[in-house]
Write a protein that holds these residues in place. Sequence first.
Motif, PDB file in Angstrom:
ATOM      1  N   VAL A 272       8.885   0.390  -3.040  1.00  9.95           N
ATOM      2  CA  VAL A 272       8.648  -0.038  -1.760  1.00  9.95           C
ATOM      3  C   VAL A 272       7.941  -1.580  -1.747  1.00  9.95           C
ATOM      4  N   LEU A 273       8.841  -2.562  -1.544  1.00 10.11           N
ATOM      5  CA  LEU A 273       8.392  -3.946  -1.433  1.00 10.11           C
ATOM      6  C   LEU A 273       8.125  -4.432  -0.013  1.00 10.11           C
ATOM      7  N   ALA A 274       6.858  -4.678   0.364  1.00 12.18           N
ATOM      8  CA  ALA A 274       6.268  -4.788   1.613  1.00 12.18           C
ATOM      9  C   ALA A 274       5.648  -6.392   1.788  1.00 12.18           C
ATOM     10  N   PRO A 275       5.464  -6.900   2.955  1.00 11.79           N
ATOM     11  CA  PRO A 275       4.818  -8.111   2.895  1.00 11.79           C
ATOM     12  C   PRO A 275       3.285  -8.204   2.830  1.00 11.79           C
ATOM     13  N   SER A 276       2.685  -7.151   2.921  1.00 14.34           N
ATOM     14  CA  SER A 276       1.252  -6.873   2.937  1.00 14.34           C
ATOM     15  C   SER A 276       0.873  -5.647   2.381  1.00 14.34           C
ATOM     16  N   SER A 280       2.451  -1.736   3.075  1.00 13.03           N
ATOM     17  CA  SER A 280       2.832  -1.133   1.832  1.00 13.03           C
ATOM     18  C   SER A 280       2.390   0.257   1.841  1.00 13.03           C
ATOM     19  N   SER A 281       1.124   0.370   1.966  1.00 11.99           N
ATOM     20  CA  SER A 281       0.322   1.648   1.900  1.00 11.99           C
ATOM     21  C   SER A 281       0.597   2.494   2.936  1.00 11.99           C
ATOM     22  N   LEU A 326       5.951   3.738  -5.401  1.00 11.67           N
ATOM     23  CA  LEU A 326       5.357   2.625  -5.643  1.00 11.67           C
ATOM     24  C   LEU A 326       5.359   1.535  -4.524  1.00 11.67           C
ATOM     25  N   GLY A 327       4.082   1.412  -3.971  1.00  8.51           N
ATOM     26  CA  GLY A 327       4.163   0.323  -2.819  1.00  8.51           C
ATOM     27  C   GLY A 327       3.632  -1.006  -3.533  1.00  8.51           C
TER      28      GLY A 327
END
Length: 580
Positions: A272-276, A280-281, A326-327
């Motif tokens: 999981v690719l997130a901006p923050s 992510s969590s 995975l975040g």
Amino acid sequence: MDQGSGAGPHRACGRLGAPSCGARAPGAPWARFSAWLECVCVVTFDLELGQALELVYPSDFQLTDKEKSSICYLSFPDSHSGCLGDTQFSFRIRQCGGQRRPWHTDDRHCDSGAPVSLQREPAHYFGYVYFRQVKDSSVKRGYFQKSLVLVSRLPFVRLFQALLSLVAPEYFDKLAPCLEAVCDEIDQWPAPVPGRTLNLPVMGVVLQVHIPSRADKPESGPPKQCSHENLLPAPVVLTSVHELDLLRCFRPVLAHVQLLWELMLLGEPLLVLAPSPAVSSEMVLALTSCLQPLKFCCDYRPYFTVHDSEFKEFTTRTQAPPSVVLGVTNPFFIKTLQHWPHVLRIGEPKMPGDLPKQVKLKKPSRLKTLDTKPGLYTAYTTYLHRDKALLRRLLKGLQKKRPSDVQTAVLRRHLLELTQSFLSPLEHYMASLMPLQKSITPWKTPPQIHPFHQDDFLRSLEHSGPQLTCLLKGDRLGLYRWFFKSPHFDGWYRQRHKEMAQKLEALHLEAICEANIEIWMKDKSEVEVVDLVLKLRERLVRAQGHQLPVKEATLKRARLYIETVIGSLPKDLQVVLCPP
């Protein structure tokens, strides 16, 4: 922000004491604190050292160097996040070395009554982070950067976020004395016993929480609030200690919730690719919670960085990707984990009132650039057909501005019914493997639980399949066959087999207690009688430790039987079995 300049994180001794060489003893003053938290950490940014562990409280709690390093790196957003102001997120790390704090009886009692998905983690720590980055001209770099971290084995994300919201702003202003006072207050809290509604005072506020129990009905919602008449100030009521706002977490992926549910069920690796770190969590925790009441048995990291000690383990290409969620926030992982079969990239969150733009399904082959656009990159095809009515209902609710808690309840109930429908035939078949009660006799070893045969189960689906309780259609046999290969089947089977074995042992103890023990003893040798005493005592200890589902009346009769049997033995053996 900088993730360090080549130097690893360092331990800077704070005012609350130096690092310790031993963990707290069971009878130490922090026993009540330990029922909730392992320790509280403060991580700061040092211009020369990078992230530094400023203090650990209580100061005698032992962390290994590897754990300190992980906490330091994971307590700060990496340079790709650019988080200004205050932000909260969480991480999960592997405990290094053996268990350092003996578990109390209360801990085991709490775990035995808790849902399996909410029991404390024996081999991992959760880190709940409140990070602040604000401009500060008095600091050489021009920014104040500090994190307050609660380290716990309990997955109570909502509770600890609420606690941090109260404590962290005050701590950043007043520093150590405030933290000591808060830890002293937590050390007065009652134990988190499942089924109880507790009032937890901290910093002039009372948090009222219900600790989930196995006896709670999943769809019943939080229990009624306790009376507030004698509480001043009136408590802040948390509707859940662990449940996130699922609708907010899943807004960009509502169209793919069922696909993601299948990936989680089958233990598939997912990046999981997130901006923050906050996005992510929350996404990772939402994904791992969507299987409840089934326990999530794979590894997962709500926030993960390239500095993590497991980085090489998770990114190796010499073997198949591990079963882990995975975040991350660093786009570098897109390139490093190109060989992973499933990648979810999500963009900046939209305003709450906006209709969510759904990420699109894309082929994994399009992942080869660092500027990958938001999307769910996978070649996976679902076994079950998508429930389009759910998506229409949620989108209609957003258009009509239906309250978020109502929308989340709809989504949570859908996922719960999906999981329960999937588990129902498994539970039915597992129950058929239990020996009949009439085959349990007092003076013989109890019969064994019959083995689980996958082919027999698949044949049984014709009579008890999920089509009886779920409207979804699709290749159910294929889904179960793949599920048998996943860590979740192994975890579910082990848990159910353990519960059935305990039930079998409890039924055997009841059979012994209902039999006439004096008749049995007439033709038995002293060795056989002593052996019975030892076995009864062992089961009594297990039952009193809540490891066997036995009625109090049975326990009383077992104690009486032990006294009767010992009384029939010669005095020298009585002294051995009941020393003064």
